[in-house]
Design a protein around this motif. Sequence first.
Motif, PDB file in Angstrom:
ATOM      1  N   HIS A 291     -21.521 -37.999-131.988  1.00  0.00           N
ATOM      2  CA  HIS A 291     -22.741 -38.108-131.059  1.00  0.00           C
ATOM      3  C   HIS A 291     -23.943 -39.090-131.651  1.00  0.00           C
ATOM      4  N   ASN A 292     -24.898 -39.305-130.581  1.00  0.00           N
ATOM      5  CA  ASN A 292     -25.914 -40.127-130.727  1.00  0.00           C
ATOM      6  C   ASN A 292     -27.341 -39.796-131.138  1.00  0.00           C
ATOM      7  N   ASP A 293     -27.934 -40.386-131.692  1.00  0.00           N
ATOM      8  CA  ASP A 293     -29.288 -40.094-131.812  1.00  0.00           C
ATOM      9  C   ASP A 293     -30.001 -40.684-131.131  1.00  0.00           C
ATOM     10  N   VAL A 294     -30.595 -39.657-129.534  1.00  0.00           N
ATOM     11  CA  VAL A 294     -31.391 -40.827-128.323  1.00  0.00           C
ATOM     12  C   VAL A 294     -31.442 -39.435-128.238  1.00  0.00           C
ATOM     13  N   PRO A 295     -32.529 -39.540-127.206  1.00  0.00           N
ATOM     14  CA  PRO A 295     -32.343 -37.788-126.693  1.00  0.00           C
ATOM     15  C   PRO A 295     -31.787 -37.818-125.121  1.00  0.00           C
ATOM     16  N   VAL A 296     -31.100 -38.324-124.771  1.00  0.00           N
ATOM     17  CA  VAL A 296     -30.539 -38.300-123.760  1.00  0.00           C
ATOM     18  C   VAL A 296     -28.866 -37.340-124.309  1.00  0.00           C
ATOM     19  N   ASP A 297     -28.532 -37.672-125.535  1.00  0.00           N
ATOM     20  CA  ASP A 297     -27.031 -37.804-126.068  1.00  0.00           C
ATOM     21  C   ASP A 297     -27.683 -36.049-126.088  1.00  0.00           C
ATOM     22  N   THR A 298     -27.204 -34.520-125.302  1.00  0.00           N
ATOM     23  CA  THR A 298     -27.944 -33.152-126.145  1.00  0.00           C
ATOM     24  C   THR A 298     -26.153 -32.812-126.079  1.00  0.00           C
ATOM     25  N   THR A 299     -24.841 -33.295-126.807  1.00  0.00           N
ATOM     26  CA  THR A 299     -24.033 -33.321-127.565  1.00  0.00           C
ATOM     27  C   THR A 299     -23.301 -33.838-127.775  1.00  0.00           C
ATOM     28  N   ILE A 300     -22.338 -32.706-128.915  1.00  0.00           N
ATOM     29  CA  ILE A 300     -21.723 -33.257-130.066  1.00  0.00           C
ATOM     30  C   ILE A 300     -20.227 -33.357-129.636  1.00  0.00           C
ATOM     31  N   ARG A 301     -19.475 -34.544-129.935  1.00  0.00           N
ATOM     32  CA  ARG A 301     -18.329 -34.492-129.130  1.00  0.00           C
ATOM     33  C   ARG A 301     -16.995 -34.734-129.849  1.00  0.00           C
ATOM     34  N   THR A 302     -15.541 -34.462-129.390  1.00  0.00           N
ATOM     35  CA  THR A 302     -14.245 -34.508-129.922  1.00  0.00           C
ATOM     36  C   THR A 302     -14.097 -36.153-129.578  1.00  0.00           C
ATOM     37  N   ALA A 303     -13.424 -37.056-130.416  1.00  0.00           N
ATOM     38  CA  ALA A 303     -13.102 -38.151-129.699  1.00  0.00           C
ATOM     39  C   ALA A 303     -11.866 -37.596-128.803  1.00  0.00           C
ATOM     40  N   ALA A 304     -11.806 -39.031-128.243  1.00  0.00           N
ATOM     41  CA  ALA A 304     -11.284 -38.475-126.822  1.00  0.00           C
ATOM     42  C   ALA A 304      -9.283 -38.190-127.000  1.00  0.00           C
ATOM     43  N   PHE A 305      -8.721 -37.385-126.338  1.00  0.00           N
ATOM     44  CA  PHE A 305      -8.171 -36.845-126.605  1.00  0.00           C
ATOM     45  C   PHE A 305      -7.075 -36.711-125.218  1.00  0.00           C
ATOM     46  N   ASP A 306      -5.583 -36.447-125.902  1.00  0.00           N
ATOM     47  CA  ASP A 306      -5.011 -36.207-124.498  1.00  0.00           C
ATOM     48  C   ASP A 306      -3.992 -34.704-124.921  1.00  0.00           C
ATOM     49  N   PRO A 307      -4.191 -33.672-123.896  1.00  0.00           N
ATOM     50  CA  PRO A 307      -3.962 -32.515-123.700  1.00  0.00           C
ATOM     51  C   PRO A 307      -2.954 -32.371-123.115  1.00  0.00           C
ATOM     52  N   GLY A 308      -3.318 -33.019-121.678  1.00  0.00           N
ATOM     53  CA  GLY A 308      -2.077 -33.151-120.416  1.00  0.00           C
ATOM     54  C   GLY A 308      -2.756 -32.738-119.160  1.00  0.00           C
ATOM     55  N   PRO A 309      -1.843 -32.663-118.081  1.00  0.00           N
ATOM     56  CA  PRO A 309      -2.428 -32.147-117.040  1.00  0.00           C
ATOM     57  C   PRO A 309      -2.349 -30.332-117.265  1.00  0.00           C
ATOM     58  N   GLY A 310      -3.215 -30.078-116.007  1.00  0.00           N
ATOM     59  CA  GLY A 310      -3.536 -28.756-116.197  1.00  0.00           C
ATOM     60  C   GLY A 310      -4.539 -27.462-116.702  1.00  0.00           C
TER      61      GLY A 310
END
Length: 208
Positions: A146-165
């Motif tokens: 999460h970035n402490d700036v007004p435009v960042d309204t989410t908290i997120r995981t690191a990028a990962f690959d669940p595969g397509p579908g």
Amino acid sequence: MHRLSVTRRLSAAAAATAAAALVFAGPATAAPQPVDWTTATAHLRAAAAGDPSAERAIDRLVAAGPTVEQAALPAQPFQIPAQSDIGRGEGPGVYGSGISLNYDGFRLGFFGGPGTIAPNQAGANLQVIWYNLANGRSGTQTLIEHNDVPVDTTIRTAAFDPGPGTVVAAVYGTLWHRWPVPVSPDHQDGFQYQLGTISVPSFGAIYN
């Protein structure tokens, strides 16, 4: 105590969702198939085996039951919002929603609650458990970015690959929020803080 109005919070969430849809839209893919609630949550429960907190979260989700009609689900926001002990800041109730993002790799995130997401999440632990209906992959990720700036309204995981579908997922755990208040001995940095504890996870099905 100052809190953002419901209208402003919903407007911010809608703006974030609209921005996500525009920024993260990718090449056209085959439309996902409708997801069966019972099958999806059974897969999540199996994926949670051995993790007591995840097992309890999915049990609460199953006990609550689906609260919206399930259909083809290509949308970014999760279809069922979370409930928590603080809700959107006016007492227990609807709290926020999981969301999927794909601007620099597939990520799962969360937005909602009172005020904004606090930059320091020490003592909190927000998790998402997921299962890919197409390939059987599953896992649990921590939402920490999460970035402490007004435009960042989410908290997120690191990028990962669940595969397509089609990926079904549920967000559970705890999250710190904050909002500005007058500086005082009790609020030396000019913020009030509150920890939200999810009572019913946010559930969604998204197409990667």
